[in-house]
Every structure is written in structure tokens, then in C-alpha cells.
Write an enzyme that holds these catalytic residues in place. Structure first.
Site, short mmCIF file in Angstrom:
data_model
loop_
_atom_site.label_atom_id
_atom_site.label_comp_id
_atom_site.label_asym_id
_atom_site.label_seq_id
_atom_site.Cartn_x
_atom_site.Cartn_y
_atom_site.Cartn_z
N GLY A 173 -7.67 9.26 10.44
CA GLY A 173 -7.80 9.39 11.90
C GLY A 173 -8.86 10.37 12.35
O GLY A 173 -9.00 10.62 13.55
N ASN A 195 -8.45 1.95 10.66
CA ASN A 195 -7.62 1.62 11.82
C ASN A 195 -8.17 2.29 13.07
O ASN A 195 -8.65 1.65 14.00
CB ASN A 195 -6.17 2.06 11.55
CG ASN A 195 -5.19 1.58 12.60
OD1 ASN A 195 -4.03 1.33 12.30
ND2 ASN A 195 -5.58 1.41 13.85
N THR A 196 -8.15 3.63 13.06
CA THR A 196 -8.49 4.37 14.28
C THR A 196 -9.91 4.08 14.76
O THR A 196 -10.15 4.01 15.97
CB THR A 196 -8.31 5.88 14.02
OG1 THR A 196 -7.02 6.08 13.44
CG2 THR A 196 -8.40 6.67 15.30
N LYS A 235 0.84 -1.19 0.00
CA LYS A 235 0.00 0.00 0.00
C LYS A 235 0.88 1.24 0.00
O LYS A 235 1.71 1.44 0.88
CB LYS A 235 -0.93 0.03 1.21
CG LYS A 235 -2.11 0.96 0.97
CD LYS A 235 -2.81 1.39 2.22
CE LYS A 235 -2.76 2.89 2.29
NZ LYS A 235 -3.17 3.40 3.58
N ALA A 249 -9.48 5.50 5.02
CA ALA A 249 -9.40 6.63 5.95
C ALA A 249 -10.70 7.40 6.06
O ALA A 249 -11.42 7.60 5.09
CB ALA A 249 -8.29 7.60 5.58
N GLY A 250 -10.97 7.83 7.29
CA GLY A 250 -12.10 8.71 7.55
C GLY A 250 -13.29 8.04 8.20
O GLY A 250 -14.17 8.71 8.71
#
EC number: 2.8.1.10
Lengths: 256, 67
Positions: free
Chosen positions: A160, A208-209, A99, A186-187
Site C-alpha cells: 500500500g 491492488n492499491t 496466496k 506489493a509496493g
């Protein structure tokens, strides 16, 4: 009937890719990965701690033979650093599915698309199979595909941030224009955000977050698994049309 | 003994191959990748590459990371 997706000739059943950062410890991380049902995890490449070589390693908890490690260039702010990192990753792991993300600034972690495009070209020439983090711009996504990206990964919102998908229209335009898999990267903040990404027709979601910073990450991992499945099913089932006014669900005939 | 730059820090190490250095650090050679003077050293050749004074080495592995 199993619903699968493929990237660069590799087929997966789970459409959820999870990160391995920000967890309390390796045990919690491994449990969250198991609960998410993910078959791919992103990992970072960093210097080994030469003063404490016995420190536990991620590979002791998440078995790279069972879960596909997707080396990520998070933290790289130019093409050279990203390429160098992935060359090391290929040597460390022995695989070429990677990635790529080349960041533009720390404040927004938006990608630097000029450097990202350049790195994609170099990596593709070197035989890598880059899945590429990008802006939610259908033209940029096409350019990446032409440069050799095996998947495009537009952001839904800043990394994040947990803001959810800010521009459904552009994500959908990317999906409609792409001939490689599209994954929102993301987001995502909560389960409904993941479902939205899948309802837009994305092939998958990376997060992830949203899991790691939930109060109960393992439960959130399970929620994300279900949301991705629900969103995918909703997309495939073909949702009803929108109406401006009400339409009764019970027959009007036979009313007393 | 010779001086090398290992993961950004100057360090005195014994003469020998990169494989010797990795082993002396207590690292599992199968879990790391090595770059010497910005060039990848393939794992299969780590035992054949001798360290030279001033070499800049990066020894990396996979850690937790997200997007």
C-alpha cells in the site's frame, strides 16, 4: 508466439495479478479487472454478514469460473490463523492454489518470515499450492521454495505504500536463484514500477492499491496491463548495455 | 432452541443441522464455508452435522481484498 507463464501446472497469459480491495464499489472493481486483463484476482476470506445475507457478494460481479480467485491471508499475523483461513478458503472455493502472507506488524506490514515458513510447510503437507509473500531476501526465497512454495512473491516496498521497487538487486538475485515463478507483490505505485519488476525478469506482478487508489482506476488498470507487457518484452528483447559516455546514433562518415 | 456462537456472537438457533442453519440465514450454501469448533465441515456433510449447544461456528465467504 504467445508468452505464457505457469504456476503449479496452471498456465496463464496475463502476468498481472490484481487485488479486489479498496474499490468504490463492485462495478468499478469488475471494470478495473477487465481493463487490467488479469486472469487472477486476490480475494480475502471474511465472516459473512449474518444480519444482511442479501448484501451483494464479490462473486456476483467477478465470476470465479472466468477469473481465477486466489484466496489470500491478508490480515493474518500468525501461521495458525493463516492456515485456518486457507482451509476455509479451500472449502469455500474448492481449489488449492492460494496466496499465503503472514504479517509481522501493522506499521510496515512486513512479513513474519518465521511464521511464514512454518505455514508454508504445513500447507504444502496438506496439499495446498501456496504462493508466498516474502521479504526481498534471496535466502528466504530459497527456503520457502524448499518448504513447498509454488511461487515466491517478494515485496517491492511496503504494502500500500506505492514507493516502487526499492531494491532491484535483491529482486534480481531472487529471480536468478529461483526455480519457481517470482512475482513482485506489493509496493508498486505507478506503471513504471510494474515495468521495472518485469524488466528484472520477474514472472509477474501483483498489485491492488496502485489501481484502486488512482483517480481513474480503470485507466490505471489499463496502464498497468501495458506496463507489464512492455516490461516483459523489454526483458525478453535483451536491453542494450550501459555506457559511461555518448555514442552517436547517426553515421560519422559522409558528414558535410 | 439452542445457543451457539455464530461468527463471534452468541445466538439462539433452532435445533437441526448446519445446512438448516445456513438456509435459515438466507445464505447460499455453495458460496460459503463453515468451520465448527475449529474444524472444517465439508460442504457435502453440512446436512448431516447436527448443531450442539455451545458450538462455535464460523461462516465465511470471499470478499474483496488485496495484498
Amino acid at each position: 508466439m504467445t508468452d505464457t507463464w505457469s504456476v503449479a501446472g496452471r498456465t496463464f497469459t496475463s502476468r498481472l495479478i490484481v487485488g479486489t480491495g479498496k474499490y468504490k464499489d463492485f462495478e468499478q472493481n469488475a471494470a478495473a479487472v477487465a481493463a487490467s486483463g488479469a486472469e487472477i484476482v486476490t480475494v480475502a476470506v471474511r465472516r459473512v454478514n449474518v444480519s444482511d445475507p442479501t448484501a451483494p457478494m464479490l462473486t456476483d460481479y467477478i465470476d470465479p469460473k472466468k477469473i481465477t480467485y486466489l484466496p489470500n491471508t491478508a490480515g493474518c499475523f500468525n501461521a495458525d490463523d493463516a492456515i485456518r483461513t486457507l482451509r476455509l478458503a479451500r472449502e469455500a472455493g474448492g481449489w488449492d492454489l492460494v496466496k499465503l502472507e503472514v504479517l509481522g506488524e501493522a506499521k510496515t506490514l512486513y512479513p513474519n518470515m518465521r511464521e511464514t515458513l512454518e505455514a508454508t510447510e504445513v500447507l504444502a503437507k496438506e496439499g495446498f499450492l501456496p504462493m508466498v509473500y516474502c521479504v526481498d531476501d534471496p535466502i528466504a526465497a530459497k527456503q520457502l521454495e524448499d518448504a513447498g512454495a509454488v511461487a515466491v512473491m517478494p515485496l517491492g516496498a511496503p504494502i500500500g505504500s506505492g514507493l516502487g521497487i526499492q531494491n532491484r538487486v535483491t529482486i534480481r538475485l531472487i529471480v536468478e536463484g529461483a526455480s519457481v515463478p517470482v512475482l513482485v507483490d506489493a509496493g508498486v505505485g505507478t506503471a513504471s514500477d510494474a515495468a521495472v519488476a518485469m524488466e528484472l525478469g520477474c514472472d509477474g506482478v501483483l498489485m491492488n492499491t496502485a489501481i484502486a487508489e488512482a483517480k481513474d482506476p480503470i485507466r490505471m488498470a489499463r496502464a498497468m496491463k501495458l506496463a507489464v507487457e512492455a516490461g516483459r518484452d523489454a526483458y525478453l528483447s535483451g536491453r542494450m548495455g550501459l555506457r559511461k559516455y555518448a555514442d552517436p546514433s547517426s553515421p560519422l562518415a559522409g558528414l558535410i | 432452541m439452542i445457543l451457539v456462537i455464530l461468527n463471534g456472537e452468541t445466538r439462539q438457533v433452532r435445533d437441526g443441522s448446519i445446512a438448516d442453519l445456513v438456509a435459515s440465514l438466507g445464505l447460499d450454501v455453495k458460496k460459503v464455508a463453515v468451520e465448527r469448533n475449529r474444524e472444517i465441515v465439508p460442504r457435502s456433510t453440512l446436512a448431516d452435522v447436527a448443531l450442539c449447544e455451545g458450538d462455535a461456528l464460523e461462516i465465511v465467504h470471499f470478499v474483496g481484498g488485496g495484498c
